[in-house]
Design a protein around this motif. Structure first.
Motif, PDB file in Angstrom:
ATOM      1  N   GLU A 176       0.851  -1.194   0.000  1.00 31.56           N
ATOM      2  CA  GLU A 176       0.000   0.000   0.000  1.00 31.56           C
ATOM      3  C   GLU A 176       0.889   1.247   0.000  1.00 31.56           C
ATOM      4  O   GLU A 176       1.237   1.794   1.051  1.00 31.56           O
ATOM      5  N   PRO A 284      -6.439   3.206  -0.532  1.00 31.64           N
ATOM      6  CA  PRO A 284      -5.885   1.851  -0.535  1.00 31.64           C
ATOM      7  C   PRO A 284      -6.713   0.917  -1.401  1.00 31.64           C
ATOM      8  O   PRO A 284      -7.841   1.245  -1.791  1.00 31.64           O
ATOM      9  N   ARG A 285      -6.185  -0.248  -1.689  1.00 29.58           N
ATOM     10  CA  ARG A 285      -6.922  -1.266  -2.445  1.00 29.58           C
ATOM     11  C   ARG A 285      -7.835  -2.074  -1.548  1.00 29.58           C
ATOM     12  O   ARG A 285      -8.754  -2.735  -2.019  1.00 29.58           O
TER      13      ARG A 285
END
Length: 411
Positions: A176, A284-285
């Motif tokens: 991240e 973030p993912r």
């Protein structure tokens, strides 16, 4: 065909209704608020099959004085509410013994592990598969001391089958890149996921229930009419509705209905907040827990949501949106250079029991009454399994997990 009335149109109630329909029941759902608009609307969105750690943990008693004096603490108690919260807090502290924690963790793990499998048929039927992401979850730490302080909790997860990967500071930033540089250690849980629109998920489930012949009415249950050993009807402002089977899934208000059937349940609302930043400059993912601050940052369709912490102040006190502002302040520290557009703030009522284990199953006092409430911080993660378990119990099928740990009379 069994006719089932479900009280509550949150994520628990809608999963219950959807699974009942899959097993052939006719379903009516009653809730004064539109499906998903209450507690389910603003949750952190995490789907966490390894989150079997109860809120009350060994050593929690040492934290109580801090909660009473620090308005920015992860858990606060409003002084005016302390006389009402006191008895619940005593039960909460008793639930933090090692023996009770092990019991609670086993019950939660059984309910959490099949979360994605149990959601799969409901999401497919509702056309909502795209609302779920399975990118794992991160827990990040500023200090080694904070990480070591959580060792018991991580060991508990491991013993219940969690896959856990320990990451260094550089590995965190590789996973991240937008994380601030002061985080020194992380835990990656690859089995976890998140929902990018919890409200949309409940709305999709509700639409599916309607398409399959179910009825959803915007009505509040005011009373229950009883025969000798079972409910005969529920009464709302719009009139009375005859009842064959009744499922109480009314979230933080469920204990009020449970009293009609002779049950006194120590249910408390752990009021949770969120701040949502639209058009964030970075995101973030996956959902990320800042371990020391006890909140989650989750990427959503509508922006970046910061959600968590606990406030004990009852069902009627007005929101203290300064708690949402604190979340936003922490969130902007969490990600380097984070900016964005409009900020929305929200407060909702998590229905919490002292041992963090929900009530799921039949009433031992009256026939044809079932309960599905008290899921606390794990409502989204346990809704699909709760829906399946309740449907199996109502329809007389063999339950896929042992319902004994969730019985209402354990208190």
């Amino acid at each position: 065909m069994r006719s089932v009335t479900v009280v509550g149109a949150g994520v628990i109630g809608m999963c219950v209704a959807a699974y009942l329909q899959r097993m052939g029941a006719s379903v009516t759902v009653l809730d004064p608020i539109e499906p998903g608009r209450s507690c389910s609307f603003g949750n952190a969105g995490a789907l966490s099959p390894a989150s079997c750690v109860p809120v009350a943990m060994p050593g929690i008693l040492k934290q109580v004085p801090k909660w009473l004096v620090d308005p920015k603490a992860p858990l606060v108690v409003r002084w005016s509410y302390l006389p009402w919260a006191g008895p619940w807090l005593l039960r909460f502290i008793r639930a933090s013994s090692a023996r009770e924690v092990e019991r609670s963790a086993a019950a939660l793990s059984a309910l959490l592990r099949p979360v994605f499998d149990c959601y799969e048929p409901l999401l497919k039927e509702a056309g909502a598969e795209g609302l779920i992401r399975r990118e794992g979850q991160l827990h990040v730490y500023e200090t080694e001391a904070a990480y070591q302080a959580d060792a018991f909790a991580w060991d508990l997860r491991r013993r219940h089958g969690a896959r856990i990967e320990v990451l260094s500071s550089s590995e965190l930033r590789e996973l991240e890149p937008s994380l601030a540089p002061f985080f020194t250690k992380g835990i990656f849980l690859p089995e976890h996921g998140h929902c990018i629109d919890p409200f949309g998920l409940v709305q999709a489930l509700a639409d599916s229930v309607r398409r399959n012949g179910g009825t959803i009415l915007a009505q509040r249950v005011l009373d229950v009419e009883m025969d000798a050993d079972r409910p005969r009807a529920v009464v709302t402002a719009a009139g009375r509705h005859p009842v064959d089977v009744l499922v109480v899934a009314a979230g933080a208000w469920s204990h009020q209905l449970a009293r009609h059937f002779g049950h006194r349940v120590p249910l408390e609302t752990q009021r949770g907040y969120h701040a949502m930043l639209r058009d964030p400059s970075c995101a973030p993912r996956r959902s990320i827990m800042w371990a020391e601050k006890r909140f989650l940052a989750t990427p959503m369709q509508a922006g970046l949501r910061f959600a968590g912490t606990v406030e004990l102040a009852g069902l009627d006190a007005p929101p203290d949106y300064e708690r949402a502002n604190v979340l936003l302040e922490h969130g902007k520290r969490m990600f380097s250079g984070l900016t964005g557009g409009e900020v929305s703030r929200w407060m909702g009522h998590r229905p919490c029991l002292p041992d963090s284990v929900p009530v799921i199953g039949p009433s031992p006092h009256v026939r044809n009454v079932y309960f599905a409430f008290g899921h606390g911080h794990l409502g989204l993660s346990t809704a699909s399994t709760t829906g399946r378990l309740i449907a199996e119990l109502v329809m007389g099928a063999k339950p896929f997990i042992d319902p004994a740990p969730y019985r209402i009379d354990r208190f």
